[in-house]
Design an enzyme around this catalytic site. Structure first.
Site, PDB file in Angstrom:
ATOM      1  N   SER A   1      40.464  35.674  34.874  1.00 41.69           N
ATOM      2  CA  SER A   1      39.968  33.539  35.918  1.00 41.69           C
ATOM      3  C   SER A   1      38.948  33.803  35.875  1.00 41.69           C
ATOM      4  O   SER A   1      38.088  35.220  36.285  1.00 41.69           O
ATOM      5  CB  SER A   1      41.109  33.208  36.889  1.00 41.69           C
ATOM      6  OG  SER A   1      40.430  32.578  37.405  1.00 41.69           O
TER       7      SER A   1
ATOM      8  N   TYR B   1      43.644  36.025  45.205  1.00 36.76           N
ATOM      9  CA  TYR B   1      43.867  35.903  44.052  1.00 36.76           C
ATOM     10  C   TYR B   1      42.189  36.285  43.644  1.00 36.76           C
ATOM     11  O   TYR B   1      41.960  36.687  42.479  1.00 36.76           O
ATOM     12  CB  TYR B   1      43.533  34.295  43.931  1.00 36.76           C
ATOM     13  CG  TYR B   1      43.782  33.195  42.212  1.00 36.76           C
ATOM     14  CD1 TYR B   1      45.230  34.096  41.574  1.00 36.76           C
ATOM     15  CD2 TYR B   1      43.088  33.514  41.898  1.00 36.76           C
ATOM     16  CE1 TYR B   1      45.087  33.463  40.346  1.00 36.76           C
ATOM     17  CE2 TYR B   1      43.243  32.720  40.250  1.00 36.76           C
ATOM     18  CZ  TYR B   1      43.911  32.620  39.871  1.00 36.76           C
ATOM     19  OH  TYR B   1      44.083  32.770  38.757  1.00 36.76           O
TER      20      TYR B   1
HETATM   21  N1  NAD Z   1      46.521  27.487  34.871  1.00 35.48           N
HETATM   22  C1  NAD Z   1      44.753  27.868  35.087  1.00 35.48           C
HETATM   23  O1  NAD Z   1      44.323  26.738  35.007  1.00 35.48           O
HETATM   24  C2  NAD Z   1      44.416  29.229  35.582  1.00 35.48           C
HETATM   25  C3  NAD Z   1      43.557  29.823  35.555  1.00 35.48           C
HETATM   26  C4  NAD Z   1      43.095  30.607  35.574  1.00 35.48           C
HETATM   27  C5  NAD Z   1      43.995  31.974  34.953  1.00 35.48           C
HETATM   28  N2  NAD Z   1      45.072  31.665  35.064  1.00 35.48           N
HETATM   29  C6  NAD Z   1      46.307  32.720  35.049  1.00 35.48           C
HETATM   30  O2  NAD Z   1      46.826  32.776  33.932  1.00 35.48           O
HETATM   31  C7  NAD Z   1      48.023  32.931  33.945  1.00 35.48           C
HETATM   32  C8  NAD Z   1      49.188  32.347  33.676  1.00 35.48           C
HETATM   33  O3  NAD Z   1      49.548  30.894  34.383  1.00 35.48           O
HETATM   34  P1  NAD Z   1      49.914  29.223  34.625  1.00 35.48           P
HETATM   35  O4  NAD Z   1      48.181  29.069  34.315  1.00 35.48           O
HETATM   36  O5  NAD Z   1      50.552  30.223  32.479  1.00 35.48           O
HETATM   37  O6  NAD Z   1      51.330  29.184  35.300  1.00 35.48           O
HETATM   38  P2  NAD Z   1      52.841  29.917  35.451  1.00 35.48           P
HETATM   39  O7  NAD Z   1      52.751  29.404  36.335  1.00 35.48           O
HETATM   40  O8  NAD Z   1      53.390  28.539  34.293  1.00 35.48           O
HETATM   41  O9  NAD Z   1      52.621  31.158  34.700  1.00 35.48           O
HETATM   42  C9  NAD Z   1      52.968  32.204  35.598  1.00 35.48           C
HETATM   43  C10 NAD Z   1      53.762  33.279  34.885  1.00 35.48           C
HETATM   44  O10 NAD Z   1      53.949  34.522  35.072  1.00 35.48           O
HETATM   45  C11 NAD Z   1      55.435  34.983  35.884  1.00 35.48           C
HETATM   46  N3  NAD Z   1      55.491  35.448  37.385  1.00 35.48           N
HETATM   47  C12 NAD Z   1      55.023  35.403  38.166  1.00 35.48           C
HETATM   48  N4  NAD Z   1      55.628  36.423  38.670  1.00 35.48           N
HETATM   49  C13 NAD Z   1      56.053  37.797  38.356  1.00 35.48           C
HETATM   50  C14 NAD Z   1      56.950  38.711  38.453  1.00 35.48           C
HETATM   51  N5  NAD Z   1      56.955  38.992  39.796  1.00 35.48           N
HETATM   52  N6  NAD Z   1      57.024  39.044  37.114  1.00 35.48           N
HETATM   53  C15 NAD Z   1      57.314  38.521  36.106  1.00 35.48           C
HETATM   54  N7  NAD Z   1      56.933  37.955  35.895  1.00 35.48           N
HETATM   55  C16 NAD Z   1      56.036  36.724  36.983  1.00 35.48           C
HETATM   56  C17 NAD Z   1      56.309  33.567  36.611  1.00 35.48           C
HETATM   57  O11 NAD Z   1      57.497  33.330  35.506  1.00 35.48           O
HETATM   58  C18 NAD Z   1      55.741  31.961  34.849  1.00 35.48           C
HETATM   59  O12 NAD Z   1      56.202  32.387  33.505  1.00 35.48           O
HETATM   60  C19 NAD Z   1      48.327  33.553  35.194  1.00 35.48           C
HETATM   61  O13 NAD Z   1      47.679  34.700  35.204  1.00 35.48           O
HETATM   62  C20 NAD Z   1      47.421  32.965  35.737  1.00 35.48           C
HETATM   63  O14 NAD Z   1      47.030  33.650  36.819  1.00 35.48           O
HETATM   64  C21 NAD Z   1      45.874  30.289  35.188  1.00 35.48           C
END
Ligand code: NAD
Length: 253
Positions: free
Chosen positions: A140, A153
């Protein structure tokens, strides 16, 4: 068909960026094995594809047994593996360090860092056996610059960058490339829930205006960047922390 013949393990594949990545890879010919929580959404996703193209297995990747079972299943179904995309993550917000309980701290480390370590440990032998491959770890912008109230985080995402660099060095000899992606604000449940829990963007002193590209990304815009790192088009890219953030980190003031 950019990914024809590639077998890819995608974590967090039921929702958000992981789902968009699974869909993009499958649309371009990859065989995708998705693993993660949110089993109902995972089932709906998988129901739209032939089993030979996209499978989802409900897995809590903080449990070593679930990691082992998922990796054994991908090997049994696809006969090996060419790439891994670690997307699963959680985003606990709104607490300064003194307010973070041991339980919350450990859970964030378990999902955002230890699960990546374990998934990589279990899948590296498959990538090596395939003659090499690509690992993409979703970090991130918080690895480089952060906002108030997300200590666990921010720490885990910086650690994911460090781990990715280390793996890139240690596994170049096996023709395995490892890269991290510094993702900016993306329209997924995580961002929307995180902002709501913190009292909204204004309460956090946040505005999306400072983005050079002044909007939140669509998950598919992150998926295509991840796809580049999975593909052979990035054959000379390893150990990088690629920013896909609309210019967010480029801005000083
Ligand atoms: N959305 C943003 O703005 C953003 C920004 C920077 C980084 N990210 C990163 O992108 C990645 C995906 O996030 P997203 O935005 O798609 O959100 P999201 O909440 O849709 O996806 C997160 C996923 O992680 C899975 N997950 C959580 N705990 C888990 C576990 N114990 N075992 C297996 N799976 C698990 C959930 O089921 C979900 O599908 C993450 O690593 C997040 O930190 C997102």
């Amino acid at each position: 068909m950019m990914f024809a013949g590639k077998r890819v393990f995608v974590t967090g594949a039921a929702t958000g960026i992981g789902r968009a990545t699974a869909e993009y890879l499958a649309a371009e010919g990859a065989k995708v094995f998705g693993a993660g929580l949110d089993g109902e959404e995972g089932k709906v996703l998988a129901s739209r594809y032939a089993e030979s193209q996209l499978i989802f297995r409900e897995s809590d990747l903080t449990r070593e047994a679930d990691v082992q079972a998922a990796v054994s299943a991908v090997n049994a179904r696809f006969g090996g593996l060419d790439a891994v995309v670690n997307c699963a993550g959680i985003y606990p917000t709104g607490k300064r360090l003194e307010e973070v309980s041991d339980e919350d701290w450990e859970k964030t480390i378990a999902v955002n860092l230890t699960a990546i370590f374990r998934v990589c440990r279990a899948t590296l032998p498959l990538l090596r056996a395939a003659g090499g491959g690509s690992v993409v770890n979703i970090a991130s912008v918080h690895a480089d610059a952060t906002v108030p109230g997300v200590p666990a985080y921010a720490a885990t995402k910086a650690a994911v960058v460090g781990l990715s660099r280390q793996m890139a060095l240690d596994y170049a000899v096996d023709r395995i490339r490892v890269n991290a992606v510094l993702v900016g604000s993306v329209a997924t449940r995580m961002t929307l829930d995180g902002l709501e829990a913190a009292g909204g963007a204004e309460a956090l002193g946040l505005s999306f205006e400072p983005n050079r590209i002044a909007r939140i990304a669509n998950p598919s815009e992150i998926a295509t960047a991840i796809g580049f790192l999975v593909s052979d088009a990035s054959s000379f890219v390893t150990g990088s922390a690629m920013q896909v953030d609309g210019g967010l980190l480029a801005r000083l003031l």
